[in-house]
Design a protein around this motif. Structure first.
Motif, mmCIF file in Angstrom:
data_model
loop_
_atom_site.group_PDB
_atom_site.id
_atom_site.type_symbol
_atom_site.label_atom_id
_atom_site.label_comp_id
_atom_site.label_asym_id
_atom_site.label_seq_id
_atom_site.Cartn_x
_atom_site.Cartn_y
_atom_site.Cartn_z
ATOM 1 N N UNK A 970 18.795 -80.033 -28.687
ATOM 2 C CA UNK A 970 18.336 -80.278 -27.326
ATOM 3 C C UNK A 970 18.549 -79.164 -26.275
ATOM 4 N N UNK A 971 18.374 -77.965 -26.508
ATOM 5 C CA UNK A 971 18.335 -76.851 -25.890
ATOM 6 C C UNK A 971 16.910 -76.187 -25.863
ATOM 7 N N UNK A 972 17.070 -75.297 -24.579
ATOM 8 C CA UNK A 972 15.641 -74.568 -24.171
ATOM 9 C C UNK A 972 15.522 -73.575 -25.650
ATOM 10 N N UNK A 973 14.477 -73.728 -26.122
ATOM 11 C CA UNK A 973 14.181 -72.765 -27.213
ATOM 12 C C UNK A 973 12.898 -72.723 -27.496
ATOM 13 N N UNK A 974 12.351 -71.621 -28.277
ATOM 14 C CA UNK A 974 10.812 -71.666 -28.537
ATOM 15 C C UNK A 974 10.318 -72.948 -29.275
ATOM 16 N N UNK A 975 11.221 -73.761 -29.723
ATOM 17 C CA UNK A 975 10.838 -74.969 -30.701
ATOM 18 C C UNK A 975 10.079 -75.905 -29.572
ATOM 19 N N UNK A 976 10.663 -75.747 -28.089
ATOM 20 C CA UNK A 976 10.422 -76.888 -27.397
ATOM 21 C C UNK A 976 9.281 -76.026 -26.121
ATOM 22 N N UNK A 977 8.662 -74.819 -26.551
ATOM 23 C CA UNK A 977 7.968 -74.205 -25.642
ATOM 24 C C UNK A 977 6.568 -74.532 -25.885
ATOM 25 N N UNK A 978 5.787 -74.775 -24.833
ATOM 26 C CA UNK A 978 4.453 -75.115 -25.047
ATOM 27 C C UNK A 978 3.662 -74.179 -24.273
ATOM 28 N N UNK A 979 2.499 -74.116 -24.623
ATOM 29 C CA UNK A 979 1.394 -73.170 -23.952
ATOM 30 C C UNK A 979 0.816 -73.972 -22.988
ATOM 31 N N UNK A 980 0.803 -73.291 -21.607
ATOM 32 C CA UNK A 980 0.443 -74.334 -20.522
ATOM 33 C C UNK A 980 -1.162 -73.749 -20.317
ATOM 34 N N UNK A 981 -1.939 -73.151 -21.225
ATOM 35 C CA UNK A 981 -3.200 -72.885 -21.118
ATOM 36 C C UNK A 981 -4.132 -74.263 -20.905
ATOM 37 N N UNK A 982 -5.033 -73.951 -20.087
ATOM 38 C CA UNK A 982 -5.930 -75.278 -20.008
ATOM 39 C C UNK A 982 -7.204 -74.879 -19.653
ATOM 40 N N UNK A 983 -8.115 -75.652 -19.948
ATOM 41 C CA UNK A 983 -9.658 -75.378 -19.418
ATOM 42 C C UNK A 983 -10.108 -76.852 -18.930
ATOM 43 N N UNK A 984 -10.663 -76.704 -17.623
ATOM 44 C CA UNK A 984 -11.122 -78.237 -17.452
ATOM 45 C C UNK A 984 -12.595 -78.068 -16.655
#
Lengths: 1051, 711
Positions: A970-984
């Motif tokens: 439970x640490x900030x890492x690439x494992x928990x990083x998510x892509x915030x891209x979106x199209x709506x």
């Protein structure tokens, strides 16, 4: 109609006064001794439809004019050889010379918006797009009106090139967007744009009623903003509101209602699944079984709901949707000597919480928002050369929320999993978990319905007076404008709070079998707390404007502007005398423009500004800028060779602007405060009484005498292209900005200096650059008219200088990375097995097992610790924004589509629902976890489920974390990083304008009915909650998806 | 040009001018300073008497926390106080593995083994520099205060200068060479690079402190606290004096002359375990050595002269002493006549101990019985500003039953052995575990009655019989009597044993908690007969005790120590330049430093042969300091400056065998190694480490040898 008659009446009296005034001033108008004739005629469009209310005036004779009636007919007394001017909104103005009294038939051509002649509002007034040399975007207000939102800021995304906007909450009254012009280019405190409405500074744009807006422009480069000097660095938003026009009264009404649901609602696991996962988390860490199979069965069959509950809290407190209502009426019109525009609007957003039926009669606990806006703009021609403009506007808004749950509801909803407690114990006790006895952990049902209610209201009034004087009698083309404004803002809140007694069922007594109840919290009887704040703003502005052409080709212009404004917070400002001094600001700005035959342009600007916040010597700053442009299309040889090229302009600008925002008042002053009664006893007073201690004095804040504003050096290169007789237009800009002197606390002074508080200094520096642009293609195929438009903004920044301390690892500095760069460990999947763990660098975050996250030893020192934290991904705020719109019109039908997207954004997941069991049993678990998590085969066998030892699983081995345990996963890492891209699909709007023949019968002019959808579709890799929120844990009121029906009526 | 045109130009021009004029004339509107005229400013503070004094008080306030000279380990986890641990004193609580309160703080073992990190105790550094800045502002502003007389301004300025130099002294003693800040305070608006001030050398720091203290002597008014005309003024009794400034100057010089800072191995003789690694490693980034690499004997002479300045100045310091008690009580026992040596025993104070009670003279110096005004020996103290500091110290010494003490401060066998017999000889079996001493065995046997060996009660080991008076004022041996004036309890003069409990015995011995004495030997120093607790943290029944930060005995012993090091003779001007001292290894002068200490302690003078031999005398003086300054926070630094730490702090710790019950009392008195208190000394422990953030923020700052940088 009653209103209109009254209006006419006042107009008549007003006229009287003005005529008297004019006589008093001594201005008389000589009348020509010619034959007077009474002329009749009609005004129609080219389809023969009468243009009701078209203006007919006598040229150069203000005050003489009539308005076409219901059939488009008019009657006017004129003299021979005078010129009549026919005008109507949306049509080209036509002049006709009167030769005799024969009836005339005037046909007005529709005025297609001509991209070349488009008028853009800039800091010194309005300007044709053709002559523009700076980077200024005109946002089409009509497009903004299609979006069903009560907040202007939410409309900006996808509509305004150069603007990056983010909506982080959908809660009524808080559902506004943060926005930045050309992205974020400072890490200092003031990132927001400078907003001016009708020339007066405003703190936000959400108090405005969208329908009142006449024009909306965004000033982006130094040349356009230099005149705002020390306030322009973050860009400027200029909004003008509607003013009345000569002619018959026009009444415009718009009424709509929306049904709002949520774009994405988080999905959590049910009680039995949760209980099984809890068992898994225990077993997989060798802690044994948490629940026996019998207990699991009890969750399933609900036989013992007090101890083995299974509650769907989300369904319990959330409705499927809620309604919004919006209505707006405006009136405008005027005679030849005065014009008016008046509007009133109402917005109501209902909340999505379910309320307790028994309390409904007493008070409302839902999250509601209501707002009334009003505006009156009155323009009076005092003399033929003098116009006085009066404006009064305001808004009253009221927001309601549950007593405890205004901000904590979502925290609690995300905390209470299905099996934590029942809604109410069978004996009527209200449950609350016994771990962490803070109020935030009250259950969401109590929070939203049983804890009273919170109400807050804003009460803002803005008044302004503008005097415009034509000074052509001094020299041709000279004008003077003076403005004075006075605003008051008030914000109040009252919290009506109560809390029931709360209990926790702590198992059963072994002997009696009765449930043992622990009291967690006492009852809090209904009480209130309240608070308020307010501010006052005054504004004074003089502008001298001169514009003239010589020999047809030399066009010269000059502007000189003086501004003074002050604002002060009027309530709750503490004891320090510093806070009683208004924030004052003063500026002298100038502009010189020259163009040769609309081909070669040069524009020089300067702002000379002062702010009282800084020390003498640092108070004033000079902000020059210049811009050059070459309109290639106006060259004769180009006109000959490329007749389809309407405009091809190359622009360049360069200059300096500032950012004066500082969170501290008067940073150049120090503060000396007492340090307390018992500092040091120089006497014999014994320890027990301590009566003779001396009160100490020290610097509680240090003076920062050299502090001044941030400076941005901005460069912009752009092209404007208009092709094929205004069918296609394109603007693209490249921008580069270097921000220096960013205001920061000096947190890394060595302690040998001996200070007890950090001073401030202008130390930071950021470079940002990017592109923005827009295009529009407008055409007509047969009876179908259509427009395709698009815009984009891409901006990226890099920190050049930052107040930092030495670090052995250069990657841990801020310098060289983006502002708000995400940082964390680099995950390399999950540990395969113990062999893998043994062969990897030691991870310093507690014991690891196979299936735990494996991190990269970035610095190669053989251990993984906080020194291995590096910059990963991008920033939470997107660096790319784009919008694509389509409008189609066919006969009375119209349709608008707007797609909006964001890219180059990453964010970190955390929180109790992602980090399963990180707060022990408090916390829901996203359904997403069930599908692909690591399960070792031993545990799987015990539980009778399938093992999953995939090192690339989406979730690591479960862990039940108690306070003292370390949290490797439970640490900030690439494992928990998510892509915030979106199209709506941000907006889809379908409307039908009823045929005039029908509506005219009912004395109506235009009637449009429409159905509209907002945020109907969202495409994103991230599914847990709406990616636009940029939230790391999703614990916020979701962004809404809505369907709106409405009607718009013009009288 | 017609008049119309001219009018136009004038009108247009004047409009432009108006706007420009508006800006320039209104520019004053942006000047908000008029609103701040009456705001509290440095001018208003320093023209107001009380606020000025408040500023000065704040300058002193940083002495209270991590920078206290003598305070229990309690109350401030950012601080580390050094009087509680070493080869003389141990404590058993705060142990991560043992302590029941669950707070793993700085334990004895962690401190002794160097098992602490760079962040521990960092507030000492931070607070000292805050105090330095605060005092600097005072020094540079107080002259404007017209509400004070010239003399007062000068006096207060001197006090600020004293405390500023005192902070530097505390830093120097703990961290070694430190950065010296600009006199008026650093210009914090400068760039970080310019504020990165490197450490000055030890010698520069010491002379800076000494010079500042001389300025403070000139500025301050009073020579000492007890004779000052305003000594009854409650506002003045704890303020520093000229005498205190001269004393700190002497301390700084003594430290600068000591082996650690003065040529290391070239100064005196050192065993092979001692190296000069620290001097070789402690260099600034530009290569400047921070500790002198060459031995300079004149530094000892300078130090001796500075001590003599204190001895001969107008402060009139005198060791505290108390007269003979003829009919005794439990609290004030009848005087035990000291040894008849034919010298001290024949003369009255100050030349002998015929008319004083040495036990009470030493005990009452620390137990809070006499007020500050009555104490002629205390040169500098923080008075009662340390709150429960020393009270808590006492509470940690007090037995659990029946006094409700924490029962965890203990003395080592080495400390017990250091105390002389009442005739000035060594105790039998002294340091026999180390293979040192005269090879004799420890005394066996027990007292059987109360008056057999005064002041021992019955059932006490004869190892504790016939010891010097300071022993009985400092050591709570097994079977010693404590006072318990708690009116609710019956036994007011309990005898306390540290045997492992068996049966119904009162339990102050070994237990499975952290609350027992690891060596079976307790501490009596600082205890007042009136002290008792009705429960833990009952501060109301422990007498207030002021802190003995610098006392005259220290100056006397340092005078002797410095003179003993000299081979040559030096002519050195006194502090005021009025006379010239001849400084050399003159036995009579050395005796000026030693004899008063021995007289007050009630034991005979050293023998002539001991005075004659430099090495023997050096050992005697070191032993004298160990005894005299027990639990006053001085041995921690003494061992380091002498560079004896690698030897002394690496020796095993011995004590009584606390696993034995009263039935096995002979075995209890059998000295054993205390294996739960291992010892080691490494080079890094000479100086306290500098915390990471300071190293990160000042790139010119070098870390002390052996400690880590921030990576």
């Amino acid at each position: 109609m009653i209103i209109s008659r009254q209006q006419n009446k006042t107009e008549v009296t007003m006229k009287k006064y003005i005529i008297m005034l004019m006589m008093l001033i001594g201005t008389t108008m000589s009348l020509w001794a010619q034959n007077e004739v009474e002329l009749t005629g009609s005004v129609t469009d080219n389809a023969g439809e009468p243009l009701i209310g078209a203006n007919v005036i006598v040229k150069n004779m203000k005050g003489l004019g009539v308005i076409a009636d219901m059939d488009g007919n008019f009657k006017i007394k004129v003299k021979e050889y005078q010129t009549l001017v026919f005008s109507y909104l949306g049509y080209k103005t036509k002049e006709v010379v009167v030769k005799n009294n024969r009836p005339i038939k005037v046909v007005l051509e529709p005025d297609l918006v001509n991209a070349v002649d488009e008028v853009v509002v800039t800091g010194m007034g309005s300007q044709k797009k053709l002559t523009l040399t700076g980077a200024v975007t005109n946002v089409d207000v009509d497009n903004m009106k299609h979006y069903g939102s009560s907040n202007l800021s939410n409309v900006l995304a996808g509509n305004a090139p150069g603007i990056i906007a983010m909506q982080t909450s959908g809660q009524p009254g808080k559902n506004t967007s943060e926005f930045w012009i050309r992205g974020i280019s400072t890490f200092g405190a003031g990132k927001g744009a400078y907003i001016l409405v009708d020339g007066f500074e405003r703190s936000n744009i959400d108090d405005l009623n969208i329908e009142d807006i006449e024009s909306f422009s965004v000033l982006k480069d130094a040349s356009a903003t230099a005149i705002y000097g020390s306030k322009g660095a973050n860009g400027v938003v200029l909004i003008t509101t509607k003013h009345g026009k000569d002619g018959k009264i026009k009444i415009n009404g718009k009424f709509e209602t929306s049904y709002n649901t949520r774009t994405i609602t988080p999905e959590f696991v049910d009680g039995v699944t949760y209980a099984n996962l809890l068992n898994e988390a225990y077993l997989t860490r060798n802690k044994g079984w948490y629940f026996s199979p019998t207990e699991i069965e009890l969750f399933r069959n609900g036989m013992d709901p007090d101890l083995y509950p299974n509650v769907n809290w989300k369904d319990l407190i959330l409705k499927n949707g809620a309604n919004s209502y919006r209505g707006n009426i405006n009136l405008s019109g005027g005679g030849s000597t005065s014009r008016y525009y008046a509007s009133i609007s109402y917005v109501e957003d209902e909340g999505m919480y379910k309320t307790d039926a028994t309390l409904r009669d007493k008070y409302d606990t839902n999250a509601n928002y209501k707002r009334w806006n009003y505006r009156v703009n009155l323009d009076i021609d005092i003399t033929p050369t003098t116009i006085l403009k009066l404006g009064v506007s305001g808004d009253l808004s009221k927001r309601n929320a549950p007593g405890m749950g205004d901000t904590d509801t979502w925290n609690s909803l995300f905390g209470y999993n299905a099996i934590l407690t029942p809604v109410v114990y069978s004996n009527g006790y209200v449950p609350m978990i016994n771990m962490g006895r803070d109020d935030q952990r009250t259950n969401p049902w109590v929070m939203t319905t049983q804890s009273g209610y919170h109400e807050e209201w804003n009460n803002n009034v803005q008044t302004n007076v503008t005097l415009e004087q034509d000074l052509s009698f001094i020299t041709k083309g000279l004008r003077f404008t003076g403005r004075f404004g006075y605003d008051t803002y008030n914000y109040n809140w009252i919290n009506h709070d109560q809390q029931p007694e709360r209990w926790y069922a702590n198992g059963r007594d072994k002997e009696t079998g009765n449930i043992i109840f622990d009291k967690i919290k006492d009852k809090v009887d209904m009480h209130q707390s309240s608070g308020n704040t307010g501010s006052r703003r005054e504004f004074l502005d003089f502008l001298l404007h001169w514009n003239r052409s010589f020999l047809q080709v030399h066009n010269v212009g000059a502007n000189l502007k003086y501004t003074f404004d002050e604002n002060i917070q009027t309530q709750n400002i503490g004891e320090d005398i510093k806070n009683s001094v208004s924030r004052k600001y003063m500026a002298l700005a100038g502009q010189l423009t020259y163009n040769y035959d609309n081909r070669y342009f040069i524009d020089c600007n300067f702002g000379y500004n002062g702010s009282e916040n800084f020390a003498d010597g640092h108070r004033f700053g000079f902000f020059p800028a210049y811009s050059l442009a070459w309109n290639v299309a106006e060259e004769p040889w180009v006109q000959k060779q490329f007749p389809w090229l309407d405009m091809f302009k190359i622009r360049y600008s360069n200059g300096k602007v500032g950012n004066d925002y500082s969170p501290t008042r008067f940073p150049y002053l120090y503060t000396i405060d007492p340090t307390g009664e018992r500092v040091y006893n120089f006497g014999t007073a014994d320890h027990a009484t301590r009566s003779e201690y001396t009160q100490g004095y020290h610097y509680s804040a240090m003076a920062s005498p050299n502090v001044t504003w941030e400076i941005a050096r901005k460069t912009d290169i752009g092209i404007d292209l208009v092709l094929f007789h205004n069918r296609f237009s394109l603007t693209v800009d490249y921008f580069h900005e270097k921000r220096t002197g960013i205001y920061m606390a000096r947190n890394y002074l060595p302690s040998i200096i001996g200070l007890e508080s950090s001073p401030w200094a202008n130390v930071g520096s950021v470079r940002s650059q990017g592109f923005d642009g827009n295009f529009k293609y407008e055409d007509r195929i047969g009876e179908v008219g259509f427009t395709i438009r698009g815009n984009f903004t891409y901006s990226k920044n890099k920190i050049l200088d930052y107040d930092v301390e030495d670090s052995p690892y250069s990657y841990q500095y801020q310098t060289g990375y983006q502002v708000d760069q995400l940082r964390g460990l680099v995950a390399e999947g999950l540990f395969r097995d113990f062999e893998d763990i043994r062969n990897s660098p030691k991870q310093m975050f507690g014991t690891v097992m196979p299936g735990d996250i494996k991190y990269k030893d970035v610095n190669g020192d053989g251990v993984v610790d906080d020194n291995d934290v590096v910059a990963i991904g991008a920033t939470r705020t997107p660096n790319l924004y784009y919008g694509l719109g389509l409008s189609v019109m066919w006969k009375g039908f119209d349709m608008n589509l707007l797609f909006q997207g964001a890219g180059k954004s990453t964010f970190m997941l955390n929180g109790k629902c992602v980090y399963a069991f990180s707060q022990e049993r408090y916390g829901q678990i996203f359904s997403d976890l069930v599908d692909n998590r690591w399960i070792d085969h031993e545990t799987a066998t015990l539980l009778g489920i399938a093992a999953n030892e995939d090192p690339n699983a989406d979730y690591p081995r479960l862990d039940y974390v108690t306070n003292n345990e370390s949290r490797n996963n439970y640490r900030a890492s690439t494992f928990w990083m998510r892509d915030g891209r979106y199209l709506r699909l941000k907006n889809v709007d379908f409307g039908y304008t009823l045929p005039k023949q029908w509506v005219n019968k009912y004395h109506l002019n235009d009637v449009r009915i429409y159905i509209q959808g907002s945020n109907l579709l969202t495409w994103s890799k991230f599914k847990l909650w709406d990616p636009e929120m940029g939230s790391s844990n999703g614990e916020a009121y979701p962004i809404t998806k809505s369907v709106t029906m409405g009607i718009q009526v013009n009288l | 040009m017609n008049t119309r045109n001219i009018r136009k130009i004038v009108l247009g021009g004047s409009l432009c001018c108006c706007m420009i004029a508006a800006l320039t004339s209104c520019a004053d509107d942006l000047d908000s300073d008029k609103y701040f005229d009456d705001r509290r400013s440095i001018e208003s503070v320093f023209t107001d008497r009380n606020q000025s004094l408040g500023w000065l008080a704040q300058s002193f306030s940083f002495l209270k926390g991590a920078l206290a000279d003598c305070k229990t380990k309690e109350t401030d986890i950012n601080g580390a106080y050094f009087q509680c641990f070493g080869d003389d004193m141990v404590f058993g609580d705060r142990d991560m593995k043992m302590d029941l309160d669950g707070n793993a703080r700085t334990s004895f073992n962690a401190l002794m083994l160097g098992d602490y990190d760079e962040e521990v105790g960092k507030n000492a550094w931070i607070d000292a520099y805050k105090g330095i800045y605060q005092a600097s502002i005072f020094i540079h502003n107080i002259d404007r205060n017209v509400k004070m007389t010239e003399e007062e301004r000068s006096d207060f300025k001197g006090q600020a200068r004293f405390v500023r130099a005192y902070y530097y002294w505390l830093l120097l003693r703990k961290y070694g060479p430190i950065p010296l800040m600009p006199d008026e305070g650093a210009d914090y608006t400068q760039k970080y690079e310019e504020l990165a001030i490197p450490r000055s050398s030890y010698e520069e720091c010491a002379t800076f402190i000494a010079d500042e203290m001389l300025k403070a002597v000139d500025e301050m008014k009073d020579w000492n606290r007890f004779e000052a005309p305003n000594n009854t003024d409650a506002e003045f009794i704890v303020r520093p004096t000229k005498g205190a400034a001269l004393a700190v100057r002497a301390l700084a010089y003594i430290y600068a002359a000591s082996p650690l800072a003065n040529g290391q191995l070239q100064n005196g003789s050192h065993p092979s375990q001692v190296t000069d690694l620290v001097a070789r490693e402690l260099v600034n980034k530009d290569g400047t050595p921070l500790l002198s690499r060459e031995y300079d004997e004149s530094k000892w002479a300078r130090a001796a002269a500075a001590c003599r300045d204190v001895m001969e100045c107008n402060a009139h310091y005198e060791l505290y002493h108390y007269g003979i008690v003829v009919s005794g009580t439990n609290e004030m026992p009848q005087t035990i006549t000291p040894h008849h040596d034919g010298d001290f025993s024949e003369k009255n104070w100050p030349d002998g101990y015929a008319d004083i009670d040495p036990y009470l003279s030493y005990r009452r110096l620390f137990d809070g019985e006499i007020g500050l005004t009555g104490n002629t020996e205390i040169i500098f103290t923080r008075g009662y500003n340390l709150g429960n500091g020393i009270k808590s110290f006492v509470a940690h010494q007090m037995p659990n039953s029946p006094l409700h003490g924490w029962n965890c401060h203990a003395l080592t066998q080495k400390m017990v052995d250091a105390y002389y017999m009442n005739d000035g000889s060594d105790c039998p079996g002294k340091d026999s575990e180390y293979g040192e001493g005269d090879g004799s065995a420890r005394k066996s046997g027990w007292t059987t009655t109360d008056n057999q060996y005064k002041p021992l009660p019955s059932n006490v080991s004869l190892q504790y019989a016939n010891r010097e008076p300071r022993f009985y004022a400092s050591v709570a041996y097994n079977g010693s009597r404590w006072w318990n004036n708690n009116p609710n309890e019956n036994e007011h003069y309990p005898q306390i044993f540290y045997y492992r409990a068996s049966g119904a015995e009162r339990n102050n011995g070994y237990s499975n908690t952290s609350r027992y004495l690891r060596t079976g030997i307790g501490v009596m120093k600082f205890v007042n007969p009136a002290d008792y607790q009705t429960g833990e943290n009952d501060w109301n029944h422990i007498t207030d005790k002021y802190e003995p930060a610098i006392r005259y005995a220290d100056i006397l012993l340092m005078y002797a120590e410095a003179l003993n090091e000299l081979q040559s003779s030096y002519q050195i001007k006194s502090w005021d330049g009025k006379q010239t001292y001849t400084i050399s290894r003159d036995i009579n002068e050395i005796k000026r430093g030693i004899r008063p200490i021995r007289i007050r302690a009630g034991i005979p003078d050293y023998q002539d042969g001991e005075y004659a031999n430099q090495d023997v005398l050096r050992k005697k003086i070191k032993r004298e300091r160990m005894i005299e300054f027990l639990a006053e926070g001085k041995r921690y630094y003494d061992l380091r400056r002498w560079m004896d730490a690698p030897i002394e702090l690496a020796k095993p710790i011995y004590g009584c065998n606390v696993m034995m019950t009263s039935a096995q009392r002979d075995q209890f008195q059998n000295v054993v190694q205390i294996t739960s208190l291992p010892t080691v000394f490494s080079e890094k422990m000479y100086f306290w480490p500098i915390h990471f953030s300071e190293l990160k923020h000042n790139n010119q700052l070098v870390q002390n040898p052996g400690w880590k940088y921030n990576d």
